[in-house]
Design a protein around this motif. Structure first.
Motif, PDB file in Angstrom:
ATOM      1  N   LEU A  67       0.203  70.568 -22.506  1.00 39.93           N
ATOM      2  CA  LEU A  67      -1.054  69.874 -22.782  1.00 39.93           C
ATOM      3  C   LEU A  67      -0.946  69.297 -24.181  1.00 39.93           C
ATOM      4  O   LEU A  67      -0.295  69.897 -25.054  1.00 39.93           O
ATOM      5  CB  LEU A  67      -2.249  70.833 -22.720  1.00 39.93           C
ATOM      6  N   PHE A  68      -1.531  68.145 -24.418  1.00 43.37           N
ATOM      7  CA  PHE A  68      -1.462  67.583 -25.769  1.00 43.37           C
ATOM      8  C   PHE A  68      -2.703  66.758 -26.081  1.00 43.37           C
ATOM      9  O   PHE A  68      -3.388  66.271 -25.172  1.00 43.37           O
ATOM     10  CB  PHE A  68      -0.190  66.735 -25.953  1.00 43.37           C
ATOM     11  N   ASP A  69      -2.999  66.661 -27.375  1.00 48.18           N
ATOM     12  CA  ASP A  69      -4.085  65.808 -27.854  1.00 48.18           C
ATOM     13  C   ASP A  69      -3.506  64.420 -28.092  1.00 48.18           C
ATOM     14  O   ASP A  69      -2.591  64.249 -28.907  1.00 48.18           O
ATOM     15  CB  ASP A  69      -4.665  66.354 -29.163  1.00 48.18           C
ATOM     16  N   GLN A  70      -4.048  63.422 -27.393  1.00 49.76           N
ATOM     17  CA  GLN A  70      -3.541  62.049 -27.546  1.00 49.76           C
ATOM     18  C   GLN A  70      -3.777  61.556 -28.986  1.00 49.76           C
ATOM     19  O   GLN A  70      -4.570  62.132 -29.726  1.00 49.76           O
ATOM     20  CB  GLN A  70      -4.239  61.144 -26.519  1.00 49.76           C
ATOM     21  N   ARG A  71      -3.071  60.511 -29.355  1.00 48.32           N
ATOM     22  CA  ARG A  71      -3.122  60.004 -30.744  1.00 48.32           C
ATOM     23  C   ARG A  71      -4.551  59.963 -31.305  1.00 48.32           C
ATOM     24  O   ARG A  71      -5.444  59.399 -30.673  1.00 48.32           O
ATOM     25  CB  ARG A  71      -2.517  58.594 -30.827  1.00 48.32           C
ATOM     26  N   GLY A  72      -4.713  60.561 -32.474  1.00 45.45           N
ATOM     27  CA  GLY A  72      -5.970  60.435 -33.224  1.00 45.45           C
ATOM     28  C   GLY A  72      -7.049  61.431 -32.887  1.00 45.45           C
ATOM     29  O   GLY A  72      -8.097  61.430 -33.531  1.00 45.45           O
ATOM     30  N   CYS A  73      -6.834  62.299 -31.865  1.00 46.33           N
ATOM     31  CA  CYS A  73      -7.937  63.209 -31.534  1.00 46.33           C
ATOM     32  C   CYS A  73      -7.476  64.655 -31.498  1.00 46.33           C
ATOM     33  O   CYS A  73      -6.290  64.951 -31.614  1.00 46.33           O
ATOM     34  CB  CYS A  73      -8.610  62.799 -30.232  1.00 46.33           C
ATOM     35  N   GLY A  74      -8.454  65.559 -31.333  1.00 44.96           N
ATOM     36  CA  GLY A  74      -8.162  66.989 -31.318  1.00 44.96           C
ATOM     37  C   GLY A  74      -7.441  67.387 -32.585  1.00 44.96           C
ATOM     38  O   GLY A  74      -7.847  67.041 -33.690  1.00 44.96           O
ATOM     39  N   GLN A  75      -6.303  68.067 -32.408  1.00 42.25           N
ATOM     40  CA  GLN A  75      -5.532  68.507 -33.579  1.00 42.25           C
ATOM     41  C   GLN A  75      -4.385  67.555 -33.915  1.00 42.25           C
ATOM     42  O   GLN A  75      -3.529  67.883 -34.744  1.00 42.25           O
ATOM     43  CB  GLN A  75      -4.979  69.916 -33.336  1.00 42.25           C
ATOM     44  N   SER A  76      -4.361  66.391 -33.270  1.00 37.16           N
ATOM     45  CA  SER A  76      -3.364  65.384 -33.647  1.00 37.16           C
ATOM     46  C   SER A  76      -3.837  64.654 -34.901  1.00 37.16           C
ATOM     47  O   SER A  76      -5.037  64.585 -35.175  1.00 37.16           O
ATOM     48  CB  SER A  76      -3.155  64.392 -32.495  1.00 37.16           C
ATOM     49  N   THR A  77      -2.871  64.121 -35.655  1.00 37.32           N
ATOM     50  CA  THR A  77      -3.223  63.450 -36.909  1.00 37.32           C
ATOM     51  C   THR A  77      -2.554  62.077 -36.961  1.00 37.32           C
ATOM     52  O   THR A  77      -1.498  61.883 -36.347  1.00 37.32           O
ATOM     53  CB  THR A  77      -2.751  64.280 -38.120  1.00 37.32           C
ATOM     54  N   PRO A  78      -3.124  61.098 -37.727  1.00 37.19           N
ATOM     55  CA  PRO A  78      -4.372  61.187 -38.498  1.00 37.19           C
ATOM     56  C   PRO A  78      -5.607  61.190 -37.593  1.00 37.19           C
ATOM     57  O   PRO A  78      -5.640  60.462 -36.597  1.00 37.19           O
ATOM     58  CB  PRO A  78      -4.335  59.902 -39.341  1.00 37.19           C
ATOM     59  N   HIS A  79      -6.589  62.008 -37.965  1.00 40.57           N
ATOM     60  CA  HIS A  79      -7.810  62.150 -37.177  1.00 40.57           C
ATOM     61  C   HIS A  79      -8.529  60.806 -37.060  1.00 40.57           C
ATOM     62  O   HIS A  79      -8.767  60.139 -38.063  1.00 40.57           O
ATOM     63  CB  HIS A  79      -8.731  63.175 -37.843  1.00 40.57           C
ATOM     64  N   ALA A  80      -8.855  60.437 -35.816  1.00 36.92           N
ATOM     65  CA  ALA A  80      -9.613  59.204 -35.515  1.00 36.92           C
ATOM     66  C   ALA A  80      -8.854  57.932 -35.900  1.00 36.92           C
ATOM     67  O   ALA A  80      -9.448  56.860 -35.999  1.00 36.92           O
ATOM     68  CB  ALA A  80     -10.999  59.217 -36.154  1.00 36.92           C
ATOM     69  N   GLY A  81      -7.520  58.058 -36.092  1.00 39.25           N
ATOM     70  CA  GLY A  81      -6.712  56.894 -36.487  1.00 39.25           C
ATOM     71  C   GLY A  81      -6.543  55.900 -35.339  1.00 39.25           C
ATOM     72  O   GLY A  81      -6.182  56.284 -34.229  1.00 39.25           O
TER      73      GLY A  81
END
Ligand code: STX
Length: 316
Positions: A67-81
């Motif tokens: 499972l993964f957080d797609q770009r920019g959300c959840g614990q992926s960075t940069p947040h909201a990028g």
């Protein structure tokens, strides 16, 4: 036997971040039994992120799920990028994650926007997909976007619609997505957050058949709302970088892939018409239109069908 429900809550056996370039790092987790049947879970929104309950859609003894957080959300960075953040970047990320997991092919499970992404991935890399499970189908055409953000759901939820249009002056309301995008990309944090909360609250309020106060509360949190609203609006003003009707047009590429489609009759944000169109274009897949259910995967009839689908494919 009664309705199938989620497997017990579990913790990942491994987690990490994968550097995918363009300044983005993707948070991933692996759950279940290492080396068991491989699967990847694609979350909704876009911008919605994964949650612990998604792990429980799969029998942990028979699956090895990423499972993964797609770009920019959840614990992926940069947040909201939003830079280098498009459907096709995500499709490339799924391939990078597959290589990281060291598997040739995997089951792809996607709900809502996750179904859009799953179709985009599977139609691009059909040889990498062992089975496809789609819930709350969204093909991201202009009428589907209008239905949610311009005229359609507005007719069913006039009270919530009033709150959604409130931040936008009358003379901008003929293009709600564009009006929101200007505010969600404002340099002023207060403007961004106010718009994000209104955008996110609208969706949180229409995705379940019956009101869910917990969901309403989750969607109104600053960090969640900012990523969710900015990313979703960014994808939608760009029509997902898809040609109009592309995902149904290219559905013939799925014909060798065993598939299950699950859709609620009363799905408000993602009307059943497009799931039906997919069923017609991809008749080889099982199709289940669930009576008495809306959009969310947690609704009993939908969840039952999804678990039956992952269980069925676990046996092969
Ligand atoms: N967007 C539908 C969708 O993918 C049009 C979606 N809506 N809410 C969600 O996903 C989460 C509950 C996953 C945040």
């Amino acid at each position: 036997m009664g309705l199938h429900t989620l497997y017990p809550a579990i913790e990942p056996y491994a987690t990490g971040h994968l550097d995918v370039g363009d300044g983005h790092a993707i948070y991933w987790e692996r759950c279940g039994t290492p080396g068991a049947r491989p699967a990847v879970f694609l979350h909704g929104g876009p911008g919605g992120g994964i949650s612990p309950s998604h792990r429980s859609l799969f029998d942990p003894e028979r699956y090895d799920v990423l499972l993964f957080d797609q770009r920019g959300c959840g614990q992926s960075t940069p947040h909201a990028g939003l830079e280098a953040n498009t459907t096709w970047h995500l499709v490339a990320d799924i391939e990078r994650l597959r290589e990281m997991a060291g598997v040739e092919k995997w089951q792809v499970f996607g709900g809502s926007w996750g179904s859009t992404l799953a179709l985009s991935y599977a139609e691009t890399h059909p040889g990498r997909v062992s089975e496809l499970i789609l819930r709350g189908v969204y093909t991201l055409t202009k009428p589907e976007l209008d239905w949610l953000y311009q005229f359609g759901v507005s007719e069913m939820f006039p009270d919530k619609w009033e709150a959604f249009v409130a931040p936008i002056p009358e003379n901008e309301r003929h293009e709600m997505m564009a009006a929101y995008y200007r505010r969600l990309t404002s340099d002023d944090r207060a403007t961004r957050i106010a718009a994000a909360k209104a955008w996110s609250t609208w969706e949180g309020g229409v995705i379940t058949l019956l009101p869910d106060p917990q969901l309403d509360n989750d969607f109104a949190q600053d960090a969640f709302a900012e990523a969710f609203a900015r990313i979703e609006c960014h994808y939608f003003v760009h029509a997902g970088w898809l040609e109009e009707g592309q995902l149904i047009r290219d559905a013939h590429r799925l014909r060798e892939i065993p598939g299950v489609i699950v859709h609620g009759r009363y799905d408000m944000p993602c009307p059943a018409k497009y799931a039906w169109a997919l069923h017609k274009a991809w008749p080889q897949a099982e199709f289940h239109l669930i009576e008495g259910a809306g959009h969310a995967y947690s609704e009993p009839g939908i969840l039952d069908r999804l678990i039956r689908a992952t269980d069925k494919f676990a046996e092969k």
